[in-house]
Design an enzyme around this catalytic site. Structure first.
Site, PDB file in Angstrom:
ATOM      1  N   GLN A  68       0.809  -1.225   0.000  1.00  0.00           N
ATOM      2  CA  GLN A  68       0.000   0.000   0.000  1.00  0.00           C
ATOM      3  C   GLN A  68       0.841   1.273   0.000  1.00  0.00           C
ATOM      4  O   GLN A  68       0.363   2.343  -0.377  1.00  0.00           O
ATOM      5  CB  GLN A  68      -0.934   0.020   1.211  1.00  0.00           C
ATOM      6  CG  GLN A  68      -2.064  -0.995   1.146  1.00  0.00           C
ATOM      7  CD  GLN A  68      -3.092  -0.691   0.072  1.00  0.00           C
ATOM      8  OE1 GLN A  68      -3.282   0.456  -0.329  1.00  0.00           O
ATOM      9  NE2 GLN A  68      -3.758  -1.715  -0.415  1.00  0.00           N
TER      10      GLN A  68
ATOM     11  N   CYS B  24     -19.215 -10.454   4.239  1.00  0.00           N
ATOM     12  CA  CYS B  24     -20.216 -11.480   4.500  1.00  0.00           C
ATOM     13  C   CYS B  24     -19.636 -12.824   4.110  1.00  0.00           C
ATOM     14  O   CYS B  24     -19.576 -13.171   2.939  1.00  0.00           O
ATOM     15  CB  CYS B  24     -21.462 -11.194   3.683  1.00  0.00           C
ATOM     16  SG  CYS B  24     -22.961 -11.725   4.470  1.00  0.00           S
TER      17      CYS B  24
HETATM   18  C1  LIG Z   1      -3.317  -5.917  -2.179  1.00  0.00           C
HETATM   19  C2  LIG Z   1      -2.417  -6.243  -1.064  1.00  0.00           C
HETATM   20  C3  LIG Z   1      -1.665  -7.428  -1.070  1.00  0.00           C
HETATM   21  C4  LIG Z   1      -1.829  -8.475  -2.125  1.00  0.00           C
HETATM   22  O1  LIG Z   1      -1.255  -8.110  -3.355  1.00  0.00           O
HETATM   23  P1  LIG Z   1      -1.668  -8.954  -4.656  1.00  0.00           P
HETATM   24  O2  LIG Z   1      -0.743  -8.430  -5.714  1.00  0.00           O
HETATM   25  O3  LIG Z   1      -3.091  -8.644  -4.938  1.00  0.00           O
HETATM   26  O4  LIG Z   1      -1.416 -10.375  -4.351  1.00  0.00           O
HETATM   27  C5  LIG Z   1      -0.807  -7.673  -0.018  1.00  0.00           C
HETATM   28  N1  LIG Z   1      -0.670  -6.782   0.983  1.00  0.00           N
HETATM   29  C6  LIG Z   1      -1.353  -5.632   1.019  1.00  0.00           C
HETATM   30  C7  LIG Z   1      -1.123  -4.680   2.149  1.00  0.00           C
HETATM   31  C8  LIG Z   1      -2.256  -5.323  -0.001  1.00  0.00           C
HETATM   32  O5  LIG Z   1      -2.948  -4.186   0.053  1.00  0.00           O
END
Ligand SMILES: *Cc1c(COP(=O)(O)O)cnc(C)c1O
Length: 390
Positions: free
Chosen positions: A181, A327
């Site tokens: 993120q 859900c």
């Molecule tokens: C989206 C997300 C992931 C997973 O990433 P993908 O590429 O969808 O596997 C892992 N950690 C965090 C904090 C995320 O927001």
């Protein structure tokens, strides 16, 4: 009907420049980058360029420290399982937090169940931050890994990563961070922050889906989990996802160039959204840290109503958002993150997450602020909990 996308922490649209960069790799540059002939070499050179762009974005010393993966989840799995197996003789204790993404939490649970690994889940305070003293206290001579996310995907709280890095390095324990993120939203520098391993994902910063990377500091040994070819210096077998990797590299290049501007723009929109909701809707709780939070994240609990109904009603007005309560199999389980920051089940059920991206406009925020109070009021009028308070 008007459509406003405010779920950028779930995924982002791929930037047209990224798509454009990817296209020739489906056709003209189709070679397997591992092949020795010119068709392969031709592609291999671009893969190297992408690797350098990703390395640059996170301040890695050398592009060989980047392992391309299928996304953030795979990067988390590779880091955590890879270290647990590689350091089996040194110890069997991992420290993480209660608010990690499932890519980390479920991986730790797997290690606990099938490999006898002991896991400490650090609690967080009401804002979602860990206590550094708790971390220090949790470290034993069996601790092999600290895995703590850079910033939370639900409530946007940023951890004191610098300090965590210092503690880990001082104690001689490896530090992995899920920075999915944070990458492309706030500055991240693996060398300055003493990060040994870092997960990132292309589709969270306007790159393509199904591609990500794990940074592994030079000298850190992990056991690979994909066995096969010698790709990625034998750390991750399988033919390179060339189009994805090229897209990831381009997204990294653009994210770095636009970081300051994006951060400023999203912070303005975020604060407008927060202020607007606070002014227009009574009985709410802003979740996450007031200042140490991602520029794209707004997370609010609306008392007396359910996030799911809120989502459906916003969707009817063209607004795409998300909620902390999912859900699952008939039972409503509130988010583990909202429970960890101390919210009751009841309040946690009323959560709404609005996450901004580079294409959102001030006008869209105005639209949401126009629609949201009415939707909340309507749902509250139908809520027995709300009526009982009057
Ligand atoms: C989206 C997300 C992931 C997973 O990433 P993908 O590429 O969808 O596997 C892992 N950690 C965090 C904090 C995320 O927001």
């Amino acid at each position: 009907m008007r459509r406003v996308y405010l779920d950028n922490s779930a995924t982002t649209p791929t930037r047209p420049e990224v798509v454009e960069a990817m296209l020739p790799f489906f056709t003209e540059h189709f070679g397997n980058p591992s092949s020795v002939h010119s068709f392969g070499r031709d592609v291999s050179k671009y893969i190297t360029e992408s690797r350098e762009q990703v390395a640059k974005l996170i301040g890695a010393k050398d592009s060989s420290e980047i392992i391309f993966t299928s996304g953030g989840t795979e990067a988390d799995n590779l880091a955590i399982i890879g270290i647990a197996l590689a350091q089996k003789n040194k110890g069997n204790h991992i420290i993480t937090t209660q608010i990690e993404h499932h890519g980390v939490l479920h991986t730790c649970e797997y290690l606990k169940k099938y490999h006898g690994v002991e896991v400490t889940y650090l609690p967080v305070n009401e804002y979602g931050q860990i206590c550094l003293q708790d971390l220090e206290n949790a470290i034993t001579d069996k601790t092999i890994l600290i895995t703590i996310m850079f910033a939370n995907n639900e409530i946007g709280t940023i951890q004191p990563v610098h300090e965590i890095g210092n503690i880990a390095r001082t104690k001689g324990v490896l530090f992995h961070t899920d920075a999915v993120q944070a990458i492309g939203s706030i500055p991240v520098n693996v060398q300055e922050m003493k990060i040994d391993m870092l997960s990132l994902s292309g589709h969270k910063f306007n790159g393509p889906k199904g591609v990500g990377a794990l940074y592994v500091r030079k000298g850190v040994k992990l056991v690979p989990h994909m066995h096969g070819g010698a790709q990625e210096r034998k750390r991750r077998g399988s033919t390179h996802n060339t189009t994805g990797i090229i897209g990831l590299g381009k997204a990294a290049e653009l994210a770095m160039a636009d970081l300051d501007e994006k951060q400023k723009k999203l912070t303005v929109l975020r604060d407008k959204l927060i202020k607007g909701i606070e002014e227009r809707v009574p009985e709410i709780i802003l979740n996450g840290h007031p200042t140490e939070r991602l520029p794209q994240n707004v997370n609010v609990c609306f008392k007396y109503i359910e996030g799911e109904s809120l989502l459906l009603n916003l969707d009817l007005q063209g607004i795409g958002a998300s909620s902390g309560s999912a859900c699952t199999s008939g039972s409503l389980d509130p988010s583990h993150v909202l429970l960890a920051i101390g919210l009751s089940h009841e309040v946690a059920h009323g959560s709404l997450r609005l996450t901004l991206g580079i294409y959102n406009t001030e006008e869209e925020i105005d639209y949401v602020l126009e629609v949201l109070p009415g939707v909340v009021e309507k749902l509250r009028q139908m809520s027995p909990l709300y009526n009982a308070t009057k």
